[in-house]
Scaffold this active site. Structure first.
Site, short mmCIF file in Angstrom:
data_model
loop_
_atom_site.label_atom_id
_atom_site.label_comp_id
_atom_site.label_asym_id
_atom_site.label_seq_id
_atom_site.Cartn_x
_atom_site.Cartn_y
_atom_site.Cartn_z
N ASP A 62 72.10 54.14 26.91
CA ASP A 62 72.70 52.98 27.59
C ASP A 62 71.69 52.49 28.63
OD1 ASP A 62 72.92 54.64 29.81
OD2 ASP A 62 75.09 54.47 29.99
N CYS B 287 71.95 58.68 28.82
CA CYS B 287 72.69 57.77 29.70
C CYS B 287 72.24 58.08 31.12
CB CYS B 287 74.20 57.87 29.49
SG CYS B 287 74.96 59.43 29.98
N THR C 209 73.49 60.08 33.47
CA THR C 209 73.50 61.51 33.76
C THR C 209 73.28 62.37 32.50
OG1 THR C 209 75.87 61.55 33.39
CG2 THR C 209 75.13 61.25 35.67
N HIS D 158 69.81 78.85 19.63
CA HIS D 158 71.10 79.55 19.63
C HIS D 158 72.27 78.70 19.16
CE1 HIS D 158 69.98 83.05 22.58
NE2 HIS D 158 69.10 82.90 21.60
N HIS E 155 73.75 84.09 15.75
CA HIS E 155 74.02 82.74 16.28
C HIS E 155 74.69 81.86 15.24
CE1 HIS E 155 71.81 83.98 19.76
NE2 HIS E 155 70.77 84.31 19.00
C1 RB5 Z 1 76.64 54.05 33.62
O1 RB5 Z 1 76.64 53.50 34.90
C2 RB5 Z 1 76.81 55.54 33.69
O2 RB5 Z 1 78.14 55.83 33.99
C3 RB5 Z 1 76.39 56.19 32.40
O3 RB5 Z 1 75.05 55.89 32.16
C4 RB5 Z 1 76.48 57.70 32.36
O4 RB5 Z 1 75.86 58.28 33.45
C5 RB5 Z 1 77.81 58.27 32.12
O5 RB5 Z 1 78.02 59.48 32.00
#
Ligand code: RB5
Length: 150
Positions: A8, A65, A67, A98, A133
């Site tokens: 994203d 994304c 995080t 694993h 595993h």
């Molecule tokens: C987008 O702002 C953010 O929420 C997305 O990239 C991600 O971190 C969600 O888990």
């Protein structure tokens, strides 16, 4: 291998390093977007990559994304997908050795490009160890069989 790549807007800044690591390690990639910093919804890209693996267009996937959390949660809703959210090189290795992870997820707001290159490289260079595993991964599949049909 053919690697499905999806991100994203929060992950797009790691795309170049990810592609470099894929190509430098003699693999191919398919880029499922996104292609700009315009805000988009990460589940849409998790779905594209998960389905690419499920239908055989790709062997493995990389999802990014902000995080790495949301996109990995979404990917793991697809039967047969084992998406590991990874922030360190050891985990990039272990998730394959694993867990036979067929997607690795990273966070563009957590990991920088230099580290992302190392994570992708380690993920691609690792192989599933099998043995005990495999028994555990089979148990994950058994959970899917039971829970996804409820
Ligand atoms: C987008 O702002 C953010 O929420 C997305 O990239 C991600 O971190 C969600 O888990």
């Amino acid at each position: 291998m053919r690697i499905a790549l999806g991100c994203d807007h929060g992950g797009i800044d790691l795309k170049d390093a990810t592609i470099r690591a894929i190509v430098d390690n003699s693999h191919e990639y398919i880029d499922y977007g996104t292609y700009s910093h315009e805000s988009v919804d990460y589940p849409d890209y998790a779905m594209k990559v998960a389905l690419a693996i499920r239908n055989g267009e790709a062997d493995k996937g990389i999802l990014i994304c902000g995080t790495g959390i949301g996109i990995s949660i979404a990917a793991n809703k697809f039967r047969g997908i084992r998406c590991a959210h990874v922030v360190d090189v050891f985990s990039a290795q272990m998730c394959v050795e694993h867990n036979d992870a067929n997607i690795m997820a990273m966070g563009g707001r957590i990991t920088d490009s230099t580290d992302a290159y190392k994570l992708v490289e380690k993920y691609l260079q690792s192989t599933f160890a099998g043995g005990r595993h495999a028994i555990r991964v089979d148990k994950i599949k058994a959970i899917e069989d039971k829970e996804f049909n409820r």
